[in-house]
Design an enzyme around this catalytic site. Sequence first.
Site, short mmCIF file in Angstrom:
data_model
loop_
_atom_site.label_atom_id
_atom_site.label_comp_id
_atom_site.label_asym_id
_atom_site.label_seq_id
_atom_site.Cartn_x
_atom_site.Cartn_y
_atom_site.Cartn_z
N GLY A 163 0.07 -4.64 -13.91
CA GLY A 163 1.19 -5.16 -14.67
C GLY A 163 1.00 -6.60 -15.15
N HIS A 182 0.51 3.06 -2.81
CA HIS A 182 0.54 2.14 -3.96
C HIS A 182 0.80 0.71 -3.46
CE1 HIS A 182 1.62 0.22 -7.71
NE2 HIS A 182 0.98 1.20 -8.31
N SER A 204 -3.52 -2.41 -15.64
CA SER A 204 -3.54 -2.81 -17.05
C SER A 204 -4.47 -1.95 -17.91
CB SER A 204 -3.88 -4.30 -17.18
OG SER A 204 -2.87 -5.09 -16.56
N GLU A 241 -6.92 0.22 -7.39
CA GLU A 241 -6.06 -0.62 -8.23
C GLU A 241 -6.07 -2.04 -7.69
OE1 GLU A 241 -2.84 1.89 -10.36
OE2 GLU A 241 -2.08 1.42 -8.39
N LYS A 263 6.70 4.60 -12.29
CA LYS A 263 7.42 3.68 -11.38
C LYS A 263 8.92 3.92 -11.52
CE LYS A 263 3.41 0.73 -11.62
NZ LYS A 263 2.80 -0.57 -11.56
N GLU A 320 2.63 -1.51 -4.54
CA GLU A 320 4.06 -1.89 -4.52
C GLU A 320 4.73 -1.36 -3.26
OE1 GLU A 320 4.86 -0.41 -8.44
OE2 GLU A 320 3.54 -1.97 -9.23
N ASN A 333 1.94 6.75 -13.98
CA ASN A 333 2.86 6.33 -12.91
C ASN A 333 4.00 5.57 -13.59
OD1 ASN A 333 4.23 5.33 -10.74
ND2 ASN A 333 2.57 3.96 -10.03
P1 13P Z 1 -0.08 -1.14 -15.05
O1 13P Z 1 -0.87 -0.10 -15.82
O2 13P Z 1 1.26 -1.40 -15.62
O3 13P Z 1 -0.89 -2.36 -14.79
O4 13P Z 1 0.21 -0.48 -13.61
C1 13P Z 1 -0.84 0.05 -12.89
C2 13P Z 1 -0.28 0.78 -11.74
O5 13P Z 1 0.25 0.19 -10.81
C3 13P Z 1 -0.38 2.24 -11.75
O6 13P Z 1 -0.08 2.78 -10.51
#
Ligand code: 13P
Length: 257
Positions: free
Chosen positions: A177, A99, A217, A171, A12, A101, A10
């Site tokens: 992140g 997601h 992560s 997640e 983003k 976010e 992903n």
């Molecule tokens: P990270 O791997 O950067 O923690 O992000 C995870 C994520 O949100 C994947 O959709």
Amino acid sequence: MTRKLIFAANWKMNKGPHETEDFIKSFVSNIKGEDLTCEVVIAPPFVSLSKLNDLLHEGNHGIQISAQNCSQFDAGAYTGEISALMLRELHVKHVILGHSERRSIYGESDEVINAKLTKALENNLKPIFCIGETLEEREGGKLEGVLRTQVTDGLKGISDRELAEVVIAYEPVWAIGTGVTATTEQAQEAHAFVRSLIADLYGEDAAAKIRIQYGGSVKPGNSGELMACPDIDGALIGGASLDAQSFFEVIKNGLVD
Ligand code: 13P
């Protein structure tokens, strides 16, 4: 029941068409000659989907394309939105929905996410359906309640046949992140719980078949131990998927028994 692992990048809001091309050149040289016994998916921003499709088409590398979102509507006056049908035209196979976010920054409710899942499935897109709790919810003893609501409301009206096209991504929001990964025990426990929710809703057979990715992560150093957990069937990777070598290592290390 053996479930094929599925690793999805992903990206983003990272990598326009130029950077997508650079990445694919390196990644393809990484995976060349490797017999990867898993599915590999890349989810770039919308503007890079077409480029990614062209690049992958050239070499038939077995990498699948995902979008990071789609509209819950078919067409019309929805400025800034992209429909599931448009994504199909670009040979997109999957779409990330729900997601954290999208939930927290753009206020997407379980109801909206359910409408998007329904629309994606109607258009033969395979949803990567994200769920997960915040730290506050976990510490407040609400983990199971939050996951139950997200799964139940998100999948409302989705048939048994449609569920077979869905991948769930667990997640935990506090692990996204942050560099803090859930321990293998925490992740396995949540995954087993999500699988039990699917068993309640769709039966044991569907629960045994559905793939549940872990996200938060994930990096080359922890993908092996995470993928060794019995209910973890792949990963949804943010930061560590932005570099071709590191994404490759996450996959490679995750495939080691
Ligand atoms: P990270 O791997 O950067 O923690 O992000 C995870 C994520 O949100 C994947 O959709």
